[in-house]
Design an enzyme around this catalytic site. Structure first.
Site, PDB file in Angstrom:
ATOM      1  N   ASN A   9     -41.556 -74.752-108.401  1.00 43.00           N
ATOM      2  CA  ASN A   9     -40.160 -75.158-108.324  1.00 43.00           C
ATOM      3  C   ASN A   9     -39.661 -74.847-106.908  1.00 43.00           C
ATOM      4  OD1 ASN A   9     -37.467 -75.898-109.028  1.00 43.00           O
ATOM      5  ND2 ASN A   9     -37.853 -75.257-111.134  1.00 43.00           N
ATOM      6  N   ASN A  35     -38.738 -74.793-118.072  1.00 39.45           N
ATOM      7  CA  ASN A  35     -38.220 -74.461-116.745  1.00 39.45           C
ATOM      8  C   ASN A  35     -37.748 -73.014-116.765  1.00 39.45           C
ATOM      9  OD1 ASN A  35     -36.804 -74.222-114.376  1.00 39.45           O
ATOM     10  ND2 ASN A  35     -35.530 -76.030-114.680  1.00 39.45           N
ATOM     11  N   ASN A  44     -38.200 -81.534-119.625  1.00 46.00           N
ATOM     12  CA  ASN A  44     -38.038 -80.261-118.919  1.00 46.00           C
ATOM     13  C   ASN A  44     -36.851 -79.538-119.548  1.00 46.00           C
ATOM     14  OD1 ASN A  44     -36.449 -78.812-116.566  1.00 46.00           O
ATOM     15  ND2 ASN A  44     -38.526 -78.979-115.799  1.00 46.00           N
ATOM     16  N   THR A  56     -39.042 -84.704-104.030  1.00 50.69           N
ATOM     17  CA  THR A  56     -38.168 -85.141-102.942  1.00 50.69           C
ATOM     18  C   THR A  56     -38.595 -86.485-102.336  1.00 50.69           C
ATOM     19  OG1 THR A  56     -37.645 -82.839-102.484  1.00 50.69           O
ATOM     20  CG2 THR A  56     -37.229 -84.384-100.708  1.00 50.69           C
ATOM     21  N   CYS A  88     -35.524 -72.445-112.344  1.00 47.41           N
ATOM     22  CA  CYS A  88     -34.407 -73.092-111.664  1.00 47.41           C
ATOM     23  C   CYS A  88     -33.572 -72.051-110.932  1.00 47.41           C
ATOM     24  CB  CYS A  88     -33.523 -73.845-112.652  1.00 47.41           C
ATOM     25  SG  CYS A  88     -32.142 -74.670-111.836  1.00 47.41           S
ATOM     26  N   LYS A  96     -43.325 -74.210-115.977  1.00 43.50           N
ATOM     27  CA  LYS A  96     -43.128 -74.444-114.548  1.00 43.50           C
ATOM     28  C   LYS A  96     -42.745 -73.143-113.867  1.00 43.50           C
ATOM     29  CE  LYS A  96     -40.787 -77.619-111.395  1.00 43.50           C
ATOM     30  NZ  LYS A  96     -39.892 -78.788-111.377  1.00 43.50           N
ATOM     31  N   ILE A 107     -27.787 -78.598-107.549  1.00 47.87           N
ATOM     32  CA  ILE A 107     -27.194 -79.509-108.530  1.00 47.87           C
ATOM     33  C   ILE A 107     -26.584 -78.679-109.671  1.00 47.87           C
ATOM     34  CG2 ILE A 107     -27.624 -81.467-110.083  1.00 47.87           C
ATOM     35  CD1 ILE A 107     -28.194 -82.041-107.068  1.00 47.87           C
ATOM     36  N   GLY A 152     -43.421 -80.683-101.924  1.00 50.91           N
ATOM     37  CA  GLY A 152     -43.551 -81.315-100.621  1.00 50.91           C
ATOM     38  C   GLY A 152     -44.550 -82.441-100.533  1.00 50.91           C
ATOM     39  N   SER A 196     -39.190 -83.248-112.231  1.00 50.41           N
ATOM     40  CA  SER A 196     -37.887 -83.133-112.880  1.00 50.41           C
ATOM     41  C   SER A 196     -36.748 -83.085-111.867  1.00 50.41           C
ATOM     42  CB  SER A 196     -37.858 -81.861-113.727  1.00 50.41           C
ATOM     43  OG  SER A 196     -36.603 -81.727-114.361  1.00 50.41           O
TER      44      SER A 196
HETATM   45  C1  LIG Z   1     -32.194 -82.630-106.455  1.00 52.49           C
HETATM   46  C2  LIG Z   1     -33.255 -81.870-107.193  1.00 52.49           C
HETATM   47  C3  LIG Z   1     -33.075 -81.579-108.550  1.00 52.49           C
HETATM   48  C4  LIG Z   1     -34.037 -80.863-109.260  1.00 52.49           C
HETATM   49  N1  LIG Z   1     -33.851 -80.606-110.579  1.00 52.49           N
HETATM   50  C5  LIG Z   1     -34.796 -79.933-111.285  1.00 52.49           C
HETATM   51  C6  LIG Z   1     -34.653 -79.697-112.684  1.00 52.49           C
HETATM   52  O1  LIG Z   1     -33.684 -80.116-113.318  1.00 52.49           O
HETATM   53  N2  LIG Z   1     -35.636 -78.994-113.331  1.00 52.49           N
HETATM   54  C7  LIG Z   1     -36.746 -78.537-112.674  1.00 52.49           C
HETATM   55  O2  LIG Z   1     -37.615 -77.921-113.278  1.00 52.49           O
HETATM   56  N3  LIG Z   1     -36.931 -78.781-111.350  1.00 52.49           N
HETATM   57  C8  LIG Z   1     -35.984 -79.454-110.651  1.00 52.49           C
HETATM   58  N4  LIG Z   1     -36.175 -79.692-109.304  1.00 52.49           N
HETATM   59  C9  LIG Z   1     -37.410 -79.238-108.651  1.00 52.49           C
HETATM   60  C10 LIG Z   1     -38.415 -80.370-108.521  1.00 52.49           C
HETATM   61  O3  LIG Z   1     -38.801 -80.851-109.794  1.00 52.49           O
HETATM   62  C11 LIG Z   1     -39.666 -79.918-107.751  1.00 52.49           C
HETATM   63  O4  LIG Z   1     -40.306 -78.904-108.485  1.00 52.49           O
HETATM   64  C12 LIG Z   1     -39.327 -79.356-106.373  1.00 52.49           C
HETATM   65  O5  LIG Z   1     -38.335 -80.140-105.772  1.00 52.49           O
HETATM   66  C13 LIG Z   1     -40.538 -79.266-105.447  1.00 52.49           C
HETATM   67  O6  LIG Z   1     -41.157 -80.508-105.247  1.00 52.49           O
HETATM   68  P1  LIG Z   1     -40.819 -81.507-104.017  1.00 52.49           P
HETATM   69  O7  LIG Z   1     -40.941 -80.719-102.762  1.00 52.49           O
HETATM   70  O8  LIG Z   1     -41.823 -82.607-104.146  1.00 52.49           O
HETATM   71  O9  LIG Z   1     -39.433 -81.982-104.231  1.00 52.49           O
HETATM   72  C14 LIG Z   1     -35.210 -80.414-108.590  1.00 52.49           C
HETATM   73  C15 LIG Z   1     -35.380 -80.720-107.237  1.00 52.49           C
HETATM   74  C16 LIG Z   1     -34.434 -81.439-106.532  1.00 52.49           C
HETATM   75  C17 LIG Z   1     -34.667 -81.740-105.081  1.00 52.49           C
END
Ligand SMILES: Cc1cc2nc3c(=O)[nH]c(=O)nc-3n(C[C@H](O)[C@H](O)[C@H](O)COP(=O)(O)O)c2cc1C
Ligand SMILES: Cc1cc2nc3c(=O)[nH]c(=O)nc-3n(C[C@H](O)[C@H](O)[C@H](O)COP(=O)(O)OP(=O)(O)OC[C@H]3O[C@@H](n4cnc5c(N)ncnc54)[C@H](O)[C@@H]3O)c2cc1C
Ligand code: FES
Lengths: 267, 307
Positions: free
Chosen positions: B195, B130, B102, B269, B133, B168, B74, B247, B24
């Protein structure tokens, strides 16, 4: 969106123009063919194809676009990503994504236009100057140093641009001393004309005021920290001048921009 | 002879075509990334966090890169439930995308209302609650750090929703198994984690925080070891299926999460580094299965050996 590509592009030239400022020419036929002045690309400086380096891609305006399948970037070394770029030898490849965003709309530019650039904001304005063709325009460039004035003159003379050049520099050598918005204000008073601008935020804010006072429209190219470059992550927010009571409204610099009409932006 | 490995993921009430989901907030509403990643090829797309009403999000700068990662604040900018249903969902449904919605509410009632609104919609395969957050003042983390509050939210969502419900979790708790157990007892079908981790960066030159919001959520390679440990703990504590993430940049990263016990993964990411990342990870997992003669990926799940 249209045609966006991710390509491994060969670096044809990567030349230091002055301390900390470089010009990189790349072979990128698809991107060059699809791009318009004011659009940008995102350069991958980390991991494959280069080893190490940062995670996120770095955004750069298209500085030159030509029909022979090349693009150029004009960039200043700021931190880790641009430092890596500065060290890339010609012959190597960089992974480039683009063209991205909304560029300048100069279809209405007929009578007279003023192109305004400050510092490294020059990058996209050269592409625009080149594309203006025989449309009537003047180019206002604000430099910090006389060295920057020299670099500007060398760059603009490589293009067929024939408009009048109005130069200022903060050190007052080789150009009028002061800010570029000074002579711009005078010109607007004498002959109002639509504006196209890129440069530091303060300069653009001043351009927005001058445009409003002169009753002309201004298109400005903005910067913002970016992650995806594709409109997905909402990182690159700029506040809109919505004038609503309901609270702030944001646009994405990478998608609705980077070029905005000045009156769309809350300065 | 190399046969096509079975990549399907059994989540109980739902079977995913493969184990790679887009996380998400990192994949917009699917359309934004479609030039480079066909969302229908993924196990699922978790769309940007939804609230009942549209939210404007936080003032910029909203992101900054850090060592092996990034911070974001954000602030859950999103179009709101109605616009999502009318303008975003149809595009996804037309393309047969497995859509995970989500949701985030400021109150328990808002979570219930969101679940109800989504329940009526065709084409939402699963709801992800969620409660983690870090970028909103109310809701989110405030619920997720407490087993009781988490259970409360889960209960009303499960009741209101027609779809399977996933929760989550945030890494910001001293005992994540307590929150996971509470969520499952309250009726959650699936657990996802992690998250982002609340974190901060400063701009030395300007004497300012790097983010306007001062703090943001850390994501990217920097958090992978934290996420792996938490996924490992949760998969041992609950029987409900777990979707892991944090990650993941490569197929090898994803395979590690699966080996530790996650049945599927979320890629976040990495989509920014390369919009083709999720597909590349999927292809990489498939190639690995062929190379190691893994016929059914589910046999790999939880195969970590501890001596
Ligand atoms: C720019 C950005 C926006 C995100 N927005 C949401 C969101 O709206 N809802 C949510 O549950 N997680 C959100 N996340 C978390 C990601 O879904 C993910 O759980 C978190 O970044 C860890 O995974 P990663 O290291 O692969 O990015 C966001 C992450 C990033 C970087
Ligand atoms: C649409 C657009 C066009 C641009 N065009 C040019 C150009 O033609 N020439 C040029 O020299 N620079 C341009 N910039 C700025 C350029 O992107 C940054 O200087 C560059 O990203 C710095 O990266 P770094 O790793 O060297 O710096 P670091 O400070 O180490 O970067 C850290 C992070 O901050 C981001 N960042 C830092 N400064 C900026 C900035 N000014 N704008 C956006 N993100 C930033 C980086 O991308 C990176 O994610 C443009 C920016 C945008 C948004
Ligand atoms: S950089 Fe992701 S939306 Fe603009």
């Amino acid at each position: 969106m249209g045609d966006v590509f991710i390509k491994n592009c060969q670096v044809l030239e990567n030349r230091q123009l002055m301390e900390g400022t470089y010009l990189m020419r790349l072979r990128a036929p698809e991107i060059a063919a699809a791009a318009k002045p004011g659009q940008f690309v995102m350069v991958r400086t980390g991991s494959e194809p280069l080893e190490g380096g940062p995670l996120l891609r770095r955004p750069f305006s298209l500085h030159r676009l030509n029909s022979s399948g090349e693009i150029s970037l004009l960039y200043r070394v700021i931190g880790v990503g641009t430092r890596i770029m500065g060290g890339v030898e010609p012959g190597r490849e960089l992974e480039i994504m683009g063209p991205l965003g909304r560029g300048f709309d100069f279809s209405e530019a007929k009578e007279q236009s003023y192109l305004v650039a400050g510092g490294i904001g020059l990058a996209p304005m050269i592409a625009l100057a080149e594309a203006m063709g025989d449309r009537k325009s003047k180019f206002f460039y604000g430099a910090r140093t006389s060295k920057e004035v020299d670099v500007f003159l060398a760059l603009i003379r490589q293009t067929p641009y024939e408009g009048e050049l109005v130069l200022t520099s903060e050190d007052g050598l080789k150009a009028a001393k002061g800010m570029v918005t000074g002579p711009l204000a005078v010109a607007l008073e004498e002959e109002p004309a639509q504006l196209f601008a890129c440069g530091p935020r303060l300069m653009l804010a001043r351009v927005a005021v001058l445009a409003r006072e002169a009753g002309v429209r201004a298109q400005v190219s903005l910067e913002a920290n970016m992650a995806c470059g594709l409109g997905a992550c909402l990182s690159c927010a700029v506040e809109r001048a919505s004038g609503e009571e309901s609270g702030p409204v944001y646009s994405r610099v990478c998608f609705e921009g980077p070029v905005f009409f000045a009156e769309e932006v809350r300065w | 002879m190399v046969t096509q490995p079975d990549m399907r993921v059994d989540l109980g009430k739902l079977v995913l075509k493969n184990p790679v989901l887009a996380a998400s907030g990192t994949f917009g509403y699917g359309q934004e990334m479609a030039d480079f990643c066909d969302p229908a090829l993924l196990g699922g797309v978790v769309v940007k966090g939804l609230t009942l009403e549209p939210w404007p999000g936080n003032p910029p700068p909203r992101i900054v890169e850090t060592s092996a990662g990034m911070l974001n604040s954000i602030g859950l900018e999103n179009v709101g439930l109605d616009v999502f249903l009318k303008e975003k969902l149809p595009w996804l449904v037309e393309r047969n995308v497995t859509v995970v919605a989500n949701i985030l509410g400021k109150t328990v009632d808002e979570y219930a209302a969101l679940a109800q609104g989504l329940g009526k919609a065709d084409g939402v395969a699963m709801i992800e609650i969620n409660v983690s957050c870090p970028n909103v003042a109310a809701g989110g983390l405030a619920f997720g750090t407490s087993p009781e509050f988490t259970a409360q939210v889960v209960r009303v969502v499960v009741q209101a929703a027609e779809q399977p419900v996933m929760v989550k979790l945030t890494p910001m708790v001293s005992d994540i198994t307590a929150v996971a157990e509470a969520a499952v007892q309250a009726g959650a079908d699936i657990i996802s984690l992690i998250n982002t981790i609340p974190a901060m960066a400063v701009d030395l030159e300007n004497r300012r925080p790097a983010l306007k919001n001062v703090v943001g959520g850390l994501s990217g390679p920097a958090i992978k070891p934290v996420a792996l440990r938490l996924v490992w703990e949760v998969t041992r504590a609950v029987d409900a299926p777990v979707i892991g993430g944090g990650g993941i940049m490569t197929a090898e990263d994803a395979l590690e999460f699966l080996m530790v016990g996650a049945r599927a993964v979320q890629v976040g990411t990495a989509n920014f580094v390369d919009p083709r990342a999720a597909l590349k990870i999927l292809e990489g997992i498939e190639a690995y299965c062929k190379e190691k003669s893994i016929q059914d990926l589910s046999t790999w799940v939880g195969s970590l050996k501890i001596d």
